[in-house]
Design a protein around this motif. Structure first.
Motif, mmCIF file in Angstrom:
data_model
loop_
_atom_site.group_PDB
_atom_site.id
_atom_site.type_symbol
_atom_site.label_atom_id
_atom_site.label_comp_id
_atom_site.label_asym_id
_atom_site.label_seq_id
_atom_site.Cartn_x
_atom_site.Cartn_y
_atom_site.Cartn_z
ATOM 1 N N ARG A 1 0.805 -1.212 0.000
ATOM 2 C CA ARG A 1 0.000 0.000 0.000
ATOM 3 C C ARG A 1 0.844 1.271 0.000
ATOM 4 O O ARG A 1 0.376 2.344 -0.367
ATOM 5 C CB ARG A 1 -0.984 -0.021 1.174
ATOM 6 C CG ARG A 1 -2.209 -0.839 0.783
ATOM 7 C CD ARG A 1 -2.832 -1.577 1.927
ATOM 8 N NE ARG A 1 -3.934 -2.433 1.479
ATOM 9 C CZ ARG A 1 -3.770 -3.684 1.064
ATOM 10 N NH1 ARG A 1 -2.568 -4.228 1.000
ATOM 11 N NH2 ARG A 1 -4.815 -4.399 0.700
ATOM 12 N N TYR B 1 -3.756 -6.703 -4.916
ATOM 13 C CA TYR B 1 -3.305 -6.965 -3.535
ATOM 14 C C TYR B 1 -3.623 -8.358 -2.998
ATOM 15 O O TYR B 1 -2.727 -9.056 -2.519
ATOM 16 C CB TYR B 1 -3.871 -5.916 -2.564
ATOM 17 C CG TYR B 1 -3.421 -4.499 -2.827
ATOM 18 C CD1 TYR B 1 -2.231 -4.230 -3.489
ATOM 19 C CD2 TYR B 1 -4.201 -3.422 -2.389
ATOM 20 C CE1 TYR B 1 -1.831 -2.921 -3.729
ATOM 21 C CE2 TYR B 1 -3.807 -2.111 -2.620
ATOM 22 C CZ TYR B 1 -2.617 -1.870 -3.295
ATOM 23 O OH TYR B 1 -2.221 -0.587 -3.517
ATOM 24 N N ASP C 1 -2.209 1.689 -7.495
ATOM 25 C CA ASP C 1 -3.181 0.876 -6.778
ATOM 26 C C ASP C 1 -4.010 0.139 -7.804
ATOM 27 O O ASP C 1 -3.961 0.464 -8.999
ATOM 28 C CB ASP C 1 -4.032 1.764 -5.858
ATOM 29 C CG ASP C 1 -4.855 2.750 -6.646
ATOM 30 O OD1 ASP C 1 -6.024 2.434 -6.960
ATOM 31 O OD2 ASP C 1 -4.304 3.825 -7.001
ATOM 32 N N GLN D 1 -8.849 -1.848 6.744
ATOM 33 C CA GLN D 1 -8.579 -2.836 5.694
ATOM 34 C C GLN D 1 -7.696 -3.976 6.218
ATOM 35 O O GLN D 1 -7.921 -5.146 5.939
ATOM 36 C CB GLN D 1 -7.849 -2.175 4.524
ATOM 37 C CG GLN D 1 -8.696 -1.203 3.738
ATOM 38 C CD GLN D 1 -7.895 -0.633 2.577
ATOM 39 O OE1 GLN D 1 -7.117 -1.336 1.950
ATOM 40 N NE2 GLN D 1 -8.086 0.649 2.299
ATOM 41 N N GLN E 1 -13.433 2.105 -6.013
ATOM 42 C CA GLN E 1 -12.805 2.064 -4.684
ATOM 43 C C GLN E 1 -13.783 1.549 -3.637
ATOM 44 O O GLN E 1 -13.434 0.739 -2.782
ATOM 45 C CB GLN E 1 -12.319 3.454 -4.289
ATOM 46 C CG GLN E 1 -10.949 3.777 -4.892
ATOM 47 C CD GLN E 1 -10.520 5.190 -4.574
ATOM 48 O OE1 GLN E 1 -11.346 6.043 -4.241
ATOM 49 N NE2 GLN E 1 -9.227 5.418 -4.686
ATOM 50 N N LEU F 1 -11.481 -0.089 -0.805
ATOM 51 C CA LEU F 1 -10.238 0.682 -0.667
ATOM 52 C C LEU F 1 -10.490 2.078 -0.108
ATOM 53 O O LEU F 1 -9.556 2.831 0.140
ATOM 54 C CB LEU F 1 -9.528 0.784 -2.022
ATOM 55 C CG LEU F 1 -8.943 -0.532 -2.547
ATOM 56 C CD1 LEU F 1 -8.434 -0.373 -3.961
ATOM 57 C CD2 LEU F 1 -7.844 -1.025 -1.630
#
Lengths: 335, 338
Positions: free
Chosen positions: B31, B304, B36, B67, B55, B60
């Protein structure tokens, strides 16, 4: 043993089973060549126990290994002969040397704690050796032979399934002896066999060795710096210094009437319980540099009785009237 | 045996804090890294409300700490989550790729050991000879060569000039994977299915990538074996074996090598991590559909959950191997007891 008369004249002396003749061993190192063993000649007769004594680094262990043609790298046997029953070991084909090791001449090493393979069971050491020399022997017969020998040496045969680390030092030493005896050799070379054992175990070892010697009709070469041990086992003693023989004679001669000042010095260093001393007797100086050995007699720089001649000319190893040999200018030939 | 079980349980429990620390690090690093998933997917010129919607959809927009806690909660339920880029569960993305990587690294490790240990042992037994020198030179050279360059050169040699071996993929186009694939370990699958033609095809495909990976690591094992052998060859039990008339061949391979193998085994556990890292590059060079290539792909996309998932799997693989190594110890060395 030998049939020598009082005068030292030899009457039909039997052939020695092992004859070392003019053996020289060199270790090439960066700064030159270490003359580890020089012109050493020794005879070993059937049934005899020969003590090989001297300080650390005098070449006695190297000599022991040379008999099996196992001088450690980078050492090399430069010249000489080693006759086993009249045949030169150094000229034998490889296969015959392998057969000789363990079967004709066996070796018991300094450190029983590290001389057994830690990953192998005791019995596998024996099986490997037996099957190497006698491939026809069945596994169960080999195991029975091993069990019998171990019992003879006072080790429970159940211990055969153990790994070396599960046994005590004394037991491992006896196992090393059994491994030496298993192929029925006629010569056993014991290199500092008791250095890593305590005195009680050492005493037991001496008894055992003397008993086995009779039972298996062994000839023994005992390599040690421990004069007490030699006194209890050896018939004849060879004293080495700086790679050379200084004196050789029966145990009685060496201990009671040493000729060579080095022999006398060694004996002097053994502490005597009857004498009240505050300090242990030591020999002045340290073993010689064998890359550049001293001129003349190798012991001369440390010798309390050194003559002028000693630093110039090297004394020859002479045979004296009582049968001993010594290399010292203090004793003329007719002595 | 009961102690062994106790040992395994404690090792498994120890991997929990390790994973926690690793995941926390990866979570933060990902992050902090520029870019992203949203901008990776939509590009820089998407309207602000579209970016906002995306998002929200991916979660996010929430504070990073929330998170993080959400992710840990997920992991605690043994759930690696869902890809942010594709509508696919992380576990599903890895399902057919993990076996490919495991197969590649295991075969590579076999190559490493087959090359490194005998060469090292031989070099030690011929110390200071020309052959010893040549073998050591080989060890140093392969250790220095980057794995992808080695891969390219082997592709050029065996794939292009000699045209002996395929240079990409796990199977050729004419082999229908659906005929045999069950566990996705193709070697095992083809054997189970008895499909020998397919097995041959799978083997010639795995040969070059695993050889590449195996060769680069063989230098380490060669030098380690040689050094350990030189030690064990000097040991008292080796001299004692020689004095019993045991021939040199048995002395070297039965006595010395077996003892030298113990530290090699330790290294094997440690080097497995290096092997997996090398596999990431090898997979890219050989278009090998493993998790290493997946990881690279998803790093570009800033996906991610998948990145984190792959790293968890890597960590588990490494700790599993080192646990196996510890267990194997007990079988090789009688002095080790659990």
């Amino acid at each position: 043993m030998t049939s020598e008369t009082e005068t030292g004249k030899v009457q039909a002396k039997p052939e020695p089973i092992l004859q070392i003749k003019k053996l020289c061993i060199d270790y090439p190192i960066a700064i030159g060549t270490v003359q580890a063993v020089r012109d050493v000649s020794i005879d070993l007769y059937d049934g005899e126990a020969l003590g090989l004594v001297g300080e650390s680094g005098c070449g006695k262990s190297t000599l022991g290994l040379a008999i099996l043609d196992l001088v450690r790298e980078p050492g090399k046997i430069a010249s000489g002969e080693i006759l086993y029953h009249g045949r030169d070991i150094l000229k034998m084909p490889k296969a015959e040397v392998l057969a000789l090791r363990g079967q004709g001449v066996a070796m018991v090493f300094q450190n029983p704690l590290t001389s057994l393979n830690p990953l192998m069971k005791i019995k596998d050491h024996f099986l490997e050796t037996i099957q190497q020399h006698k491939p026809d022997i069945l596994k169960k017969d080999a195991l029975r032979m091993t069990a019998e020998l171990l019992e003879e040496l006072g080790i429970d045969k159940k211990r055969m399934d153990d790994y070396p680390h599960q046994l005590s030092g004394g037991m491992r030493q006896r196992i090393m002896i059994a491994l030496g005896l298993i192929m029925n050799p006629d010569i056993i070379i014991a290199d500092e066999p008791t250095t890593s054992l305590d005195v009680i175990v050492e005493a037991g070892f001496v008894d055992l060795l003397n008993r086995l010697r009779m039972k298996f009709e062994l000839s023994i070469i005992l390599i040690t710096h421990n004069l007490g041990l030699v006194a209890e086992i050896a018939d004849r003693i060879v004293v080495m210094y700086g790679g050379k023989i200084m004196e050789e004679g029966t145990a009685e001669m060496i201990f009671h009437r040493p000729y060579h000042p080095y022999t006398a010095g060694l004996i002097n260093c053994v502490p005597n319980i009857d004498v009240d001393q505050a300090k242990l007797t030591t020999m002045a100086g340290s073993p010689p540099d064998l890359v550049h050995p001293p001129k003349g007699c190798r012991f001369q720089p440390r010798c309390p009785k050194a003559l002028e001649r000693c630093a110039v000319e090297e004394p020859q190893l002479l045979t004296y009237r009582d049968g001993r040999r010594a290399a010292c200018w203090l004793y003329p030939e007719e002595f | 045996m009961k102690n062994l079980l106790k040992y395994i349980v404690s090792r498994v429990l120890l991997t929990i804090p390790m994973l926690f620390i690793l995941l926390s690090l990866v979570f933060v690093v990902l992050r902090v890294m520029p870019g992203d998933p949203v901008s990776a997917m939509l590009g820089d010129h998407a309207p602000a409300h579209v970016i906002r919607e995306k998002q929200l959809e991916l979660g996010l927009d929430k504070p990073i700490f929330v998170q993080y806690l959400n992710y840990l909660g997920q992991i605690a339920r043994f759930d690696l989550g869902e890809s942010m880029v594709y509508k696919q569960r992380v576990v599903d993305t890895m399902k057919d790729k993990l076996p490919a990587t495991v197969e590649l690294t295991v075969i590579a490790m076999i190559f490493t050991l087959l090359i490194g240990i005998p060469l090292g042992a031989f070099a030690a037994s011929k110390r200071r000879s020309a052959r010893d020198f040549g073998i050591r030179l080989y060890g140093n050279i392969v250790y220095c060569i980057p794995v992808y360059w080695m891969g390219l050169m082997l592709q050029l040699l065996f794939g292009i000039f000699l045209n002996w071996l395929p240079i990409a993929g796990r199977t050729s186009a004419r082999t229908f994977v659906t005929d045999f694939a069950r566990s996705n370990f193709y070697i095992i699958d083809t054997i189970v299915a008895g499909n020998w033609a397919a097995l041959g095809d799978v083997l010639i495909h795995i040969f070059l990538p695993s050889l590449t990976l195996g060769i680069t690591l063989s230098g380490v094992f060669l030098r380690l074996t040689r050094a350990n052998m030189l030690d064990t060859l000097k040991s008292d039990y080796v001299l004692a074996a020689r004095a019993r008339g045991i021939p040199e061949k048995h002395v070297v391979y039965r006595h010395a090598l077996k003892n030298a193998f113990i530290p090699i085994l330790t290294m094997l556990g440690l080097q497995f991590a290096t092997l997996l890292a090398g596999a990431i590059l090898t997979e890219s060079t050989f278009s090998w559909p493993g998790i290493g290539r997946l990881l690279l792909e998803r790093i570009y996309l800033r996906d991610y959950p998948v990145i984190q998932g792959v790293i968890v799997v890597y960590a588990l693989l490494v700790s599993l191997i080192s646990m196996l190594v510890d267990i194997i110890y007990a079988f090789i060395d009688p002095r080790v007891k659990y």
